[in-house]
Design a protein around this motif. Structure first.
Motif, mmCIF file in Angstrom:
data_model
loop_
_atom_site.group_PDB
_atom_site.id
_atom_site.type_symbol
_atom_site.label_atom_id
_atom_site.label_comp_id
_atom_site.label_asym_id
_atom_site.label_seq_id
_atom_site.Cartn_x
_atom_site.Cartn_y
_atom_site.Cartn_z
ATOM 1 N N HIS A 136 15.017 64.152 -46.223
ATOM 2 C CA HIS A 136 15.386 62.801 -46.636
ATOM 3 C C HIS A 136 16.331 62.155 -45.627
ATOM 4 O O HIS A 136 16.999 62.830 -44.844
ATOM 5 N N LEU A 137 16.386 60.825 -45.673
ATOM 6 C CA LEU A 137 17.382 60.042 -44.953
ATOM 7 C C LEU A 137 17.637 58.789 -45.779
ATOM 8 O O LEU A 137 16.754 57.961 -45.972
ATOM 9 N N HIS A 138 18.859 58.670 -46.258
ATOM 10 C CA HIS A 138 19.196 57.561 -47.152
ATOM 11 C C HIS A 138 20.017 56.463 -46.485
ATOM 12 O O HIS A 138 19.947 55.305 -46.898
ATOM 13 N N ILE A 139 20.806 56.827 -45.479
ATOM 14 C CA ILE A 139 21.675 55.852 -44.817
ATOM 15 C C ILE A 139 21.621 56.078 -43.309
ATOM 16 O O ILE A 139 21.904 57.176 -42.834
ATOM 17 N N LEU A 140 21.261 55.040 -42.584
ATOM 18 C CA LEU A 140 21.293 55.078 -41.122
ATOM 19 C C LEU A 140 22.249 53.982 -40.660
ATOM 20 O O LEU A 140 22.006 52.797 -40.901
ATOM 21 N N ILE A 141 23.319 54.375 -39.996
ATOM 22 C CA ILE A 141 24.294 53.406 -39.500
ATOM 23 C C ILE A 141 24.257 53.414 -37.980
ATOM 24 O O ILE A 141 24.706 54.356 -37.324
ATOM 25 N N ASN A 142 23.694 52.348 -37.435
ATOM 26 C CA ASN A 142 23.582 52.183 -35.983
ATOM 27 C C ASN A 142 24.886 51.584 -35.467
ATOM 28 O O ASN A 142 25.026 50.367 -35.316
ATOM 29 N N ASN A 143 25.839 52.461 -35.209
ATOM 30 C CA ASN A 143 27.208 52.060 -34.918
ATOM 31 C C ASN A 143 27.567 52.084 -33.440
ATOM 32 O O ASN A 143 28.352 51.265 -32.970
ATOM 33 N N ALA A 144 27.004 53.016 -32.681
ATOM 34 C CA ALA A 144 27.414 53.207 -31.286
ATOM 35 C C ALA A 144 27.138 51.976 -30.439
ATOM 36 O O ALA A 144 26.261 51.164 -30.756
ATOM 37 N N GLY A 145 27.879 51.840 -29.352
ATOM 38 C CA GLY A 145 27.643 50.709 -28.473
ATOM 39 C C GLY A 145 28.476 50.776 -27.209
ATOM 40 O O GLY A 145 29.395 51.594 -27.089
ATOM 41 N N VAL A 146 28.135 49.916 -26.265
ATOM 42 C CA VAL A 146 28.908 49.769 -25.035
ATOM 43 C C VAL A 146 29.295 48.301 -24.901
ATOM 44 O O VAL A 146 28.649 47.419 -25.476
ATOM 45 N N MET A 147 30.367 48.058 -24.123
ATOM 46 C CA MET A 147 30.874 46.697 -24.007
ATOM 47 C C MET A 147 31.399 46.434 -22.606
ATOM 48 O O MET A 147 32.184 47.230 -22.072
#
Length: 318
Positions: A120-131
């Protein structure tokens, strides 16, 4: 004497700011996730969870009983954070897996291993990033901002989408920024081939995050998977490490900047709060629906960006 009187306000300014800063900061950092929802039996992935907002988000999800995957480029740092979260929450279901969003081979390997490991996968949080990176390219030749912030998460979500649908109700949370207001999607210069500005490249990628959210919502209607984009606020984190000017500004105005814990609140709100299904596709800030730019509401651009992204990543358009 007159000169001294004229200088007195300037001399007192640092003291006034010091006293007033906590109150001003509270006014600027509203928005707290008050949901008491617990997550036993739920599975979550947080990208970039070894530091900053991602770390705080993962910690809160673990505190609520979820099985949490810390998807990190630096596995060693991730393991230290996992150990810390386990100690603080008592939840031993905190796992670290290698994920480099600047390399599609790493993204595919992460997804393949996760799908083999979890039902299962209930929550996917695409949080990473560059700036504000100096001009550079990912392993696949994409400009770094659009490659990591948009295309990397686009591919990851695509590869995990079937699992999210099988696990419905499930949620996807994409971290964007207020900076999207300065963003534009120039398809003739998507990779910064013709002209490049580190600051604007970040803004363009954050606009892409919102457009991706809106188009993903449109395609997922009725599937039980809901999706939200988030502005976490101005947060003290490692994201500004490439900019000396931004680092100085953050230091000067640190009293008014959110902590990572405060910055994680809206991500958590969108991930766990009950009754948000009807707001799928919306943008949130300070735990409430927020306005977006006219560019971010352009459905034609959103659909074209989806198609172009699929083409760049070698994915079927539909």
């Amino acid at each position: 004497m007159v000169g001294l009187l004229l200088l007195l306000p300037l001399l007192l300014l640092p003291f006034v700011l010091y006293v007033a800063a906590p109150q001003i900061r509270r006014m600027l950092t509203t928005g707290v996730c008050t949901s008491t929802v617990q997550l036993p039996g739920k599975v979550a992935i947080v990208t970039g969870a070894n530091t900053g907002i991602g770390k705080e988000t993962a910690k809160e999800l673990a505190q609520r009983g979820a099985r949490v995957y810390l998807a990190c480029r630096d596995v060693q740092k991730g393991e230290l954070v996992a150990k810390e979260i386990k100690g603080l929450t008592g939840n031993q279901q905190v796992l670290v897996r290698k994920l480099d969003l600047a390399d599609t081979k790493s993204i595919r390997a992460f997804a393949k291993d996760f799908l083999a490991e979890e039902k299962h996968l209930h929550i996917l949080i695409n949080n990473a990033g560059v700036m504000m990176c100096p001009y550079s390219k990912t392993a696949d030749g994409f400009e770094m901002h659009i490659g990591v912030n948009h295309l990397g998460h686009f591919l990851l979500t695509h590869l995990l989408l079937e699992k999210l649908q099988e696990s419905a109700p499930s949620r996807v949370v994409n971290l964007s920024s207020l900076a999207h207001y300065l963003g534009r999607i120039h398809f003739h210069n998507l990779q910064g081939e013709k002209f490049y500005s580190a600051g604007l490249a970040y803004c363009h990628s954050k606009l892409a995050n919102i457009l991706f959210t809106r188009e993903l919502h449109r395609r997922l209607k009725g599937s039980g998977v809901t999706v939200y984009s988030v502005h976490p606020g101005t947060v003290k984190s490692e994201l500004i490490r490439h900019s000396t000017v931004m680092s100085l500004m953050w230091w000067l105005f640190s009293f008014f900047i959110k902590t990572p814990q405060q910055g994680a609140q809206t991500s958590l709100y969108c991930a766990v709060t009950e009754g948000l299904e009807s707001l799928s596709g919306k943008h949130f800030s300070d735990c409430q629906v927020a306005w977006v730019s006219s560019q971010a509401r352009n459905e034609t651009v959103a659909r074209r960006l989806w198609d172009v992204s699929c083409d760049l990543l070698g994915l079927p358009v539909d």
